[in-house]
Design a protein around this motif. Structure first.
Motif, PDB file in Angstrom:
ATOM      1  N   ALA A 183       0.826  -1.207   0.000  1.00 41.73           N
ATOM      2  CA  ALA A 183       0.000   0.000   0.000  1.00 41.73           C
ATOM      3  C   ALA A 183       0.862   1.260   0.000  1.00 41.73           C
ATOM      4  N   ASP A 184       1.972   1.225   0.728  1.00 39.66           N
ATOM      5  CA  ASP A 184       2.858   2.391   0.769  1.00 39.66           C
ATOM      6  C   ASP A 184       3.547   2.627  -0.574  1.00 39.66           C
ATOM      7  N   LEU A 185       3.977   1.535  -1.202  1.00 38.86           N
ATOM      8  CA  LEU A 185       4.778   1.673  -2.420  1.00 38.86           C
ATOM      9  C   LEU A 185       3.937   1.930  -3.660  1.00 38.86           C
ATOM     10  N   GLN A 186       2.684   1.447  -3.689  1.00 39.54           N
ATOM     11  CA  GLN A 186       1.898   1.586  -4.915  1.00 39.54           C
ATOM     12  C   GLN A 186       1.532   3.040  -5.199  1.00 39.54           C
ATOM     13  N   ARG A 187       1.604   3.896  -4.191  1.00 36.72           N
ATOM     14  CA  ARG A 187       1.313   5.320  -4.424  1.00 36.72           C
ATOM     15  C   ARG A 187       2.380   5.966  -5.309  1.00 36.72           C
ATOM     16  N   TYR A 188       3.538   5.335  -5.372  1.00 37.16           N
ATOM     17  CA  TYR A 188       4.639   5.889  -6.169  1.00 37.16           C
ATOM     18  C   TYR A 188       4.984   4.969  -7.338  1.00 37.16           C
ATOM     19  N   ILE A 189       4.011   4.171  -7.769  1.00 38.82           N
ATOM     20  CA  ILE A 189       4.297   3.166  -8.794  1.00 38.82           C
ATOM     21  C   ILE A 189       4.686   3.798 -10.127  1.00 38.82           C
ATOM     22  N   SER A 190       4.168   4.977 -10.409  1.00 44.06           N
ATOM     23  CA  SER A 190       4.507   5.622 -11.679  1.00 44.06           C
ATOM     24  C   SER A 190       5.926   6.167 -11.684  1.00 44.06           C
ATOM     25  N   VAL A 191       6.482   6.417 -10.501  1.00 42.20           N
ATOM     26  CA  VAL A 191       7.836   6.973 -10.400  1.00 42.20           C
ATOM     27  C   VAL A 191       8.853   5.882 -10.091  1.00 42.20           C
ATOM     28  N   HIS A 192       8.477   4.960  -9.210  1.00 43.10           N
ATOM     29  CA  HIS A 192       9.386   3.877  -8.802  1.00 43.10           C
ATOM     30  C   HIS A 192       8.663   2.537  -8.954  1.00 43.10           C
ATOM     31  N   PRO A 193       8.421   2.095 -10.174  1.00 45.19           N
ATOM     32  CA  PRO A 193       7.619   0.875 -10.390  1.00 45.19           C
ATOM     33  C   PRO A 193       8.294  -0.392  -9.889  1.00 45.19           C
ATOM     34  N   LEU A 194       9.633  -0.435  -9.892  1.00 46.82           N
ATOM     35  CA  LEU A 194      10.325  -1.661  -9.494  1.00 46.82           C
ATOM     36  C   LEU A 194      10.100  -1.984  -8.021  1.00 46.82           C
ATOM     37  N   SER A 195       9.942  -0.973  -7.180  1.00 46.63           N
ATOM     38  CA  SER A 195       9.808  -1.217  -5.742  1.00 46.63           C
ATOM     39  C   SER A 195       8.542  -2.000  -5.416  1.00 46.63           C
ATOM     40  N   VAL A 196       7.490  -1.848  -6.231  1.00 44.63           N
ATOM     41  CA  VAL A 196       6.232  -2.543  -5.960  1.00 44.63           C
ATOM     42  C   VAL A 196       6.330  -4.021  -6.312  1.00 44.63           C
ATOM     43  N   VAL A 197       7.275  -4.369  -7.174  1.00 49.18           N
ATOM     44  CA  VAL A 197       7.384  -5.749  -7.639  1.00 49.18           C
ATOM     45  C   VAL A 197       7.706  -6.695  -6.485  1.00 49.18           C
ATOM     46  N   TRP A 198       8.563  -6.270  -5.554  1.00 45.92           N
ATOM     47  CA  TRP A 198       9.085  -7.192  -4.542  1.00 45.92           C
ATOM     48  C   TRP A 198       8.011  -7.696  -3.577  1.00 45.92           C
ATOM     49  N   PRO A 199       7.218  -6.848  -2.937  1.00 43.99           N
ATOM     50  CA  PRO A 199       6.158  -7.408  -2.076  1.00 43.99           C
ATOM     51  C   PRO A 199       5.113  -8.192  -2.858  1.00 43.99           C
ATOM     52  N   GLY A 200       4.795  -7.741  -4.085  1.00 43.08           N
ATOM     53  CA  GLY A 200       3.846  -8.496  -4.908  1.00 43.08           C
ATOM     54  C   GLY A 200       4.376  -9.865  -5.262  1.00 43.08           C
ATOM     55  N   LEU A 201       5.671  -9.942  -5.575  1.00 40.99           N
ATOM     56  CA  LEU A 201       6.290 -11.231  -5.893  1.00 40.99           C
ATOM     57  C   LEU A 201       6.310 -12.148  -4.677  1.00 40.99           C
ATOM     58  N   ALA A 202       6.551 -11.578  -3.496  1.00 37.90           N
ATOM     59  CA  ALA A 202       6.566 -12.385  -2.269  1.00 37.90           C
ATOM     60  C   ALA A 202       5.184 -12.983  -2.004  1.00 37.90           C
ATOM     61  N   ILE A 203       4.138 -12.180  -2.150  1.00 33.34           N
ATOM     62  CA  ILE A 203       2.772 -12.673  -1.922  1.00 33.34           C
ATOM     63  C   ILE A 203       2.413 -13.746  -2.938  1.00 33.34           C
ATOM     64  N   THR A 204       2.704 -13.490  -4.215  1.00 30.01           N
ATOM     65  CA  THR A 204       2.362 -14.440  -5.277  1.00 30.01           C
ATOM     66  C   THR A 204       3.080 -15.768  -5.090  1.00 30.01           C
ATOM     67  N   THR A 205       4.382 -15.709  -4.788  1.00 38.58           N
ATOM     68  CA  THR A 205       5.168 -16.936  -4.622  1.00 38.58           C
ATOM     69  C   THR A 205       4.668 -17.760  -3.447  1.00 38.58           C
ATOM     70  N   THR A 206       4.328 -17.098  -2.350  1.00 39.28           N
ATOM     71  CA  THR A 206       3.858 -17.817  -1.158  1.00 39.28           C
ATOM     72  C   THR A 206       2.527 -18.510  -1.419  1.00 39.28           C
ATOM     73  N   VAL A 207       1.592 -17.797  -2.028  1.00 36.26           N
ATOM     74  CA  VAL A 207       0.281 -18.389  -2.322  1.00 36.26           C
ATOM     75  C   VAL A 207       0.428 -19.544  -3.314  1.00 36.26           C
ATOM     76  N   LEU A 208       1.235 -19.367  -4.346  1.00 40.92           N
ATOM     77  CA  LEU A 208       1.457 -20.427  -5.338  1.00 40.92           C
ATOM     78  C   LEU A 208       2.097 -21.644  -4.696  1.00 40.92           C
ATOM     79  N   ALA A 209       3.088 -21.427  -3.825  1.00 41.80           N
ATOM     80  CA  ALA A 209       3.775 -22.547  -3.182  1.00 41.80           C
ATOM     81  C   ALA A 209       2.825 -23.343  -2.291  1.00 41.80           C
ATOM     82  N   LEU A 210       1.978 -22.661  -1.530  1.00 41.11           N
ATOM     83  CA  LEU A 210       1.035 -23.357  -0.656  1.00 41.11           C
ATOM     84  C   LEU A 210       0.024 -24.167  -1.460  1.00 41.11           C
TER      85      LEU A 210
END
Length: 289
Positions: free
Chosen positions: A233-260
């Motif tokens: 939520a904190d990082l998505q407010r700056y997604i247009s300026v710093h898009p790479l920063s949002v990738v990491w928490p999203g990737l962590a959530i996706t990987t965990t759900v997929l693994a389970l």
């Protein structure tokens, strides 16, 4: 010697991926209790929005906090919520399924009506309603997801228990003097374990998504508790300026759900005797005389 179900799990590609991924997530959560590269809650304004580099492998956010440290600390929250929700769902699911399958007829009908009513309410809506009364907390997420999926586990497991209850070995156990509780633990639950395991893995996966989603909306973890949802939520407010920063928490959530989910499917295949028998027949070579 390695048990058959464990050998089958390791031989499966999805099982290996799920097992390794879940083990890594659990290890990161354990390590983060004692060590993170930086204090995940300490601001460092001069280093705000630092690009990925050796000191900050995933960069920093708008207050200079190290994103890798935040994700590592957030893993503790994720593991805590998913395991807690899994325990609650297990207790509620087994209790309701047993009451709905092994008790008197009027009790079975009451449980069936109760399950049908509770299952009509989405888990996230229940969590948001509870949060609005008692305030946002991880315990709210745990109980909301645990109750929601405990009811779902009971709905799916109850017919299986009824079916297994009519089996010859269960009837023989009852004739030999076993009580309903002994039959449940010795014969019924092991035979419905494949269905139960899949539902449990889904509940833990949904708990991860629920915690992230509710924290994102402000109903989950507090701001002093590192969480992937709050970080997203904190990082998505700056997604247009710093898009790479949002990738990491999203990737962590996706990987965990997929693994389970993958681990749950692989465990079902490894513990289901019917699937094992079919697989054995498929791989049996045909000998032509």
């Amino acid at each position: 010697m390695m048990p058959r179900w464990l050998r089958s799990l390791v031989q499966s590609a999805t099982g290996r991926f799920g097992l390794i991924a879940v083990a890594v997530i659990a290890l990161v959560a354990l390590v983060s209790v004692f060590w993170t590269p930086f204090n995940p809650l300490a601001a460092d304004i001069p280093n705000r929005w630092a690009v990925p580099s050796w000191p900050h492998l995933l960069g920093t956010d708008g207050t200079g906090r190290d994103i890798l440290s935040l994700i590592m600390a957030g893993t503790r929250t994720t593991v805590f919520v998913s395991v807690g929700a899994g325990i609650v769902a297990t207790i509620i699911g087994i209790a309701l399924a047993a009451l709905g399958a092994l008790t008197m007829r009027w009790m079975r009908e009451v449980v069936a009506v109760l399950v049908d009513i509770l299952i009509a309410f989405p888990v996230l809506i229940i969590a948001m309603m509870i949060s609005s009364v008692w305030g946002g907390s991880l315990w709210v997420v745990i109980w909301a997801v645990g109750i929601g999926f405990g009811v779902n586990i009971a709905r799916v497991t109850r017919p299986e228990l009824r079916r297994v209850q009519q089996s010859d070995f269960v009837l023989a156990g009852r004739a030999s003097g076993l009580t309903n509780s002994q039959n449940l633990l010795r014969h019924l639950l092991p035979n419905v374990a494949p269905v139960f395991i899949v539902q449990l893995s889904w509940s833990m996966a949904v708990a991860v998504l629920a915690e992230a989603g509710l924290s994102y909306l402000g109903f989950g973890a507090s701001v002093v508790e590192p969480s992937w949802g709050i970080l997203l939520a904190d990082l998505q407010r700056y997604i247009s300026v710093h898009p790479l920063s949002v990738v990491w928490p999203g990737l962590a959530i996706t990987t965990t759900v997929l693994a389970l989910n993958l681990l749950g499917d692989a465990l079902r295949e490894a513990t289901d005797p019917t699937l094992q028998h079919r697989r054995a027949e498929t791989h049996t070579p045909v000998v032509v005389a």
